[in-house]
Design an enzyme around this catalytic site. Sequence first.
Site, PDB file in Angstrom:
ATOM      1  N   HIS A 122       0.877  -1.175   0.000  1.00  5.90           N
ATOM      2  CA  HIS A 122       0.000   0.000   0.000  1.00  5.90           C
ATOM      3  C   HIS A 122       0.916   1.228   0.000  1.00  5.90           C
ATOM      4  CE1 HIS A 122      -2.830   2.921   1.768  1.00  5.90           C
ATOM      5  NE2 HIS A 122      -3.807   2.083   1.490  1.00  5.90           N
ATOM      6  N   ASP A 199       3.189  -4.339   8.017  1.00  5.79           N
ATOM      7  CA  ASP A 199       1.979  -3.539   7.845  1.00  5.79           C
ATOM      8  C   ASP A 199       0.799  -4.476   8.127  1.00  5.79           C
ATOM      9  OD1 ASP A 199      -0.295  -2.312   6.933  1.00  5.79           O
ATOM     10  OD2 ASP A 199       0.560  -1.626   5.033  1.00  5.79           O
ATOM     11  N   GLN A 202      -4.390  -4.891   7.235  1.00  7.15           N
ATOM     12  CA  GLN A 202      -5.417  -5.835   6.766  1.00  7.15           C
ATOM     13  C   GLN A 202      -5.384  -7.165   7.511  1.00  7.15           C
ATOM     14  OE1 GLN A 202      -7.837  -5.033   4.853  1.00  7.15           O
ATOM     15  NE2 GLN A 202      -7.070  -3.129   4.004  1.00  7.15           N
ATOM     16  N   LYS A 225     -10.341  -0.100  10.772  1.00  4.15           N
ATOM     17  CA  LYS A 225     -10.523  -1.295   9.941  1.00  4.15           C
ATOM     18  C   LYS A 225     -10.892  -2.506  10.795  1.00  4.15           C
ATOM     19  CE  LYS A 225      -7.186   0.194   6.454  1.00  4.15           C
ATOM     20  NZ  LYS A 225      -7.999   0.534   5.280  1.00  4.15           N
ATOM     21  N   CYS A 365      -4.793   2.470  -3.551  1.00  2.00           N
ATOM     22  CA  CYS A 365      -3.527   2.992  -3.012  1.00  2.00           C
ATOM     23  C   CYS A 365      -2.389   1.987  -3.209  1.00  2.00           C
ATOM     24  CB  CYS A 365      -3.645   3.348  -1.535  1.00  2.00           C
ATOM     25  SG  CYS A 365      -4.808   4.653  -1.229  1.00  2.00           S
TER      26      CYS A 365
HETATM   27  N1  PLP Z   1      -1.763  -0.684   4.624  1.00  2.00           N
HETATM   28  C1  PLP Z   1      -2.720  -1.430   4.065  1.00  2.00           C
HETATM   29  C2  PLP Z   1      -2.388  -2.815   3.612  1.00  2.00           C
HETATM   30  C3  PLP Z   1      -4.004  -0.917   3.907  1.00  2.00           C
HETATM   31  O1  PLP Z   1      -4.956  -1.651   3.341  1.00  2.00           O
HETATM   32  C4  PLP Z   1      -4.271   0.396   4.352  1.00  2.00           C
HETATM   33  C5  PLP Z   1      -5.592   1.011   4.159  1.00  2.00           C
HETATM   34  O2  PLP Z   1      -6.339   0.667   3.279  1.00  2.00           O
HETATM   35  C6  PLP Z   1      -3.246   1.126   4.936  1.00  2.00           C
HETATM   36  C7  PLP Z   1      -2.008   0.553   5.057  1.00  2.00           C
HETATM   37  C8  PLP Z   1      -3.449   2.513   5.428  1.00  2.00           C
HETATM   38  O3  PLP Z   1      -4.349   2.552   6.472  1.00  2.00           O
HETATM   39  P1  PLP Z   1      -4.829   3.959   7.054  1.00  2.00           P
HETATM   40  O4  PLP Z   1      -5.487   4.666   5.908  1.00  2.00           O
HETATM   41  O5  PLP Z   1      -5.778   3.610   8.141  1.00  2.00           O
HETATM   42  O6  PLP Z   1      -3.612   4.667   7.503  1.00  2.00           O
END
Ligand code: PLP
Length: 414
Positions: A122, A199, A202, A225, A365
Amino acid sequence: MFDVKRIRADFPILNRKVHDKPLVYLDNAATTQKPRQVIDALVNYYSRYNANIHRGIHALAEEATMAYEHVREETAQFIHAPSSRSIVFTRNTTESINLFANAWGRSNLKPGDQILLSEMEHHSNLVPWQLIAKATGATLAFVPVTDEGRLELGALDRLLTPRTKLVAITHMSNVLGTINPIADIAQAAHRVGALMLVDGAQSVPHLPVDVQRLDCDVLAFSSHKMLGPTGVGVLYAREELLESMDPFLGGGEMISDVQLTASTWNEIPWKFEAGTPNIADVIAFGEALAYLHRAGMSAINAHERELTGYLLKRLSEVDGVTLYGPRQLSERGGAVSFNLNGLHPHDVGTVLDAEGVAVRAGHHCAKPLMRHLEVAATVRASVYLYNTTEEIDRLIEAIRATQAFFARSAHAKV
Ligand code: PLP
C-alpha cells in the site's frame, strides 16, 4: 457457533437502505462498520467523563486516563505484545509507519543501506520509505510478486544482504488478499541483521496476530478497519527499539523536562505521543477490541474463510470475470479483487451502488501493484464478520445486472 444474525443486530448501519435497497456492505478493507458498543462508548465518554488525560488531578481526568491507558493494555494483549510499553497510539497505520520511518530511519540509515519492501505494498508502506531514502541516501529494493499474486520468496536470498537494514512488508495485501509468511520473512531478515516491520492494516482485523510468533520488530494497524473509530492507529515496536529512538513529534506530554534550549524525553510509549491524544476514540477502540475478542479471532477468520471461498466460487461462475490473487484459501484473506471484461471498474462500482451493494473500485492505493497487474484499477469486494453468503448472492445478482445494463446500452448505441 458463530451467530452472524446476532452480530448483525449490533450494527445499526446494517439496517439502512441505499437507493431503496437493503445495504450490502462489502467495502471492509477500506473501513468497517461500528457496533453499538463502540458508538455507545463514544457517547458515554463525552456525556460522563470527558477530560484531558495524564495531567489532571480531578476525578474526570483520572477516569479518562484510566480508561485510555487500559486500552493500551488491551491492545498489547490483542497482539500478544509482551508489554503495553510497546504500544504507541497514532492516528492510523499511515502515521504509525511514518512515525517509525522518521524516528528510526533518520538516525539509523545512511548512504548504501537498503530498505527491502515488496511490489504489493500500500502507498502507506512505500511513500514514507521513499521520503526516508531520499533524506538518508539509503536505497529501496522490492520483493517481486508472482503471476499468482504471491511474493516471490526465492528472491529473498538475492535481495537480503548485510546492507539490508529493514524489511517492511504487508501481512495481507489489500488488493490481492494474499497472506504473506511473515514469520519466515522475519527469520530471513534477522539472519542478515535487518529489522522486520509488518503492515498489519489488513491482517490484525481478520486473523489472530501474535507479534512474538511472527517475530516482527514493528507492527502497524488502524482501529477503523477493526470495528473501532477513525483517528486511532497503533504502532507496536519492541521496547528496546522504542527506547533507542528519538521522538517523532515534539510538544506537550512527550517530555520529562524542558529548558529554553533543550529537553529530555518522557518514558516510552508517551515519548511518542505528543500533545492531547484522541482520547475518546482510543477509549471506544477498546470496545472494538473487546467485541472482536468476544467473537473470537479464530472464529471470525473461519467465518471469513467460508465467505471468501463462496465469493471466489460465485465470482468464477460469472462470464467475463478476471480474478486477481491466490485461489487457495489457506494463503489468502477476504479482500477479493476482480474486473469484468470490457467494463471500467468505476462504472461497475457505480451500478453496484445503485443496487445497494458497496464495494471499492480504484487503484486501492497500490499503484505499483496495479502496473504489475497491467490494469488501471480493479473492483474489490471485502468481507468481515457481519457479512453473509446471502449478501454475496446479492453482489453476484448485482454484477449480472451490471453486465446486462452495459450490454443493453452498447446495443442501444449501435
Ligand atoms: N496498509 C494497508 C495494507 C491498507 O490496506 C491500508 C488502508 O487501506 C493502509 C495501510 C493505510 O491505512 P490507514 O489509511 O488507516 O492509515
